[in-house]
Enzyme design. Structure first.
Site, PDB file in Angstrom:
ATOM      1  CB  SER A 109      64.711   4.520  52.676  1.00  0.00           C
ATOM      2  OG  SER A 109      65.710   3.985  53.506  1.00  0.00           O
ATOM      3  CD  GLU A 208      60.331   1.619  55.770  1.00  0.00           C
ATOM      4  OE1 GLU A 208      60.687   0.460  55.479  1.00  0.00           O
ATOM      5  OE2 GLU A 208      61.117   2.593  55.762  1.00  0.00           O
ATOM      6  CG  HIS A 276      63.652  -0.626  53.044  1.00  0.00           C
ATOM      7  ND1 HIS A 276      63.013   0.266  53.879  1.00  0.00           N
ATOM      8  CD2 HIS A 276      64.821  -0.023  52.665  1.00  0.00           C
ATOM      9  CE1 HIS A 276      63.779   1.355  54.006  1.00  0.00           C
ATOM     10  NE2 HIS A 276      64.859   1.209  53.288  1.00  0.00           N
TER      11      HIS A 276
END
Length: 301
Positions: A109, A208, A276
């Site tokens: 992230s 992502e 995630h």
């Protein structure tokens, strides 16, 4: 600047691993669960001094991070989770210490920012790995095992497959070979035009995202496209697009990907479940990989 691939030293039972929080701050529950997971796999766990966003100035936070990186006893530096706040640290990190000590470094992230900087400054392979603890998306035992396998044998050849059995899906079939790079699309977008901008030349780009509507994915992908990031790349891997479908409206995250990338002249594979998710695959960023049809293979040495 192109750097040679440098692998971290493989983790071994009994090694000291340091848990850090360069984005969101620690919680007692998070520390307790991260410690249980890591100690359960035979590692000695230390918890860093808090270095999260707003836990001091960027200089103060970076000093705490550098203290961790300079400590040769720390065979791994593992980020608790993502969040926000790593970008102000990038121009203050001791990359020479990272390169010399070669710890396993893992996060995802917001930690994408540090991954990009590590690759641009050192060539050290780092791991797009799971959160050490996540009450919102608890990581499955299979994903934890795959993470441990990856960091204890970082140079071993591995063929990836989704842990839930879902197949990878090709947008454009073909073969490609190159070093893996990438991570979270939002962070990659924010780094454009900086010294830590993603280097895609002859590389396989992994992307992502979480919680971004299809039109925002479309915009970020088009930014990369217009910047020439797909024209000089070897291939593209699309990971989890968690919560990106626009419920009740037409369109989806994957449809946005297909719209932008359907005419690129390189292989593109979707639904490689990293990001995630409760069952994220750990990816070794900076390592050599190849795409063959619907297959993703970490080449190793």
């Amino acid at each position: 600047m192109e750097h040679s691939v440098i692998y971290p030293r493989p983790l071994r039972k009994g090694d000291q691993v340091c848990v850090i929080d360069p984005a969101n701050a620690f919680t007692e529950e998070g520390i307790r669960n991260a410690r249980a997971f890591l100690e359960g796999n035979g590692f000695q766990v230390v918890i860093s001094e808090d270095m999260a966003f707003k836990r001091g100035t960027p200089e103060e936070r970076a000093k705490r991070l550098n203290d961790v990186l300079r400590n040769r006893d720390n065979k791994a530096v593992l980020c608790m989770w993502g969040g926000y706040g790593t970008i102000p640290l990038l121009d203050k990190i001791d990359y020479e210490a990272l390169k010399a000590n070669r710890p396993v470094f893992s996060g995802f992230s917001d930690i994408t920012a540090i991954h990009m900087a590590i690759q641009n400054k050192t060539g050290l392979v780092s791991f797009h790995g799971p959160a050490l603890y996540s009450p919102k998306r608890p990581v499955t035992p299979d994903a934890k095992r795959q993470f441990i396998d990856m960091v204890t044998e970082p140079q071993k050849r591995k063929e990836l497959s989704n842990l839930n059995g879902e197949p990878f899906r090709s947008v454009r079939r073909g073969t490609a070979r190159g070093r893996l790079t990438g991570g979270n699309m939002t962070i990659i977008s924010r780094l454009m035009g900086t010294p830590y901008e993603i280097d895609t030349k002859d590389r396989i780009i992994f992307l992502e995202e979480v919680g971004e509507k299809p039109y925002r994915l479309h915009g970020m992908l088009y930014q990369l496209k217009l910047a020439g990031k797909f024209s000089d790349a070897a291939g593209v891997i699309i990971g989890g697009l968690t919560g990106c479908d626009d419920e009740g409206r037409p369109g989806s995250g994957e449809e946005a990907v297909r719209t932008v990338l359907e005419d690129v002249d390189i292989p593109v594979i979707c639904n490689v479940r990293s990001g995630h998710l409760c069952d994220p695959l750990t990816l070794p960023l900076g390592a050599e990989a190849k795409l063959e049809g619907d297959r993703v293979i970490i080449i190793g040495t």
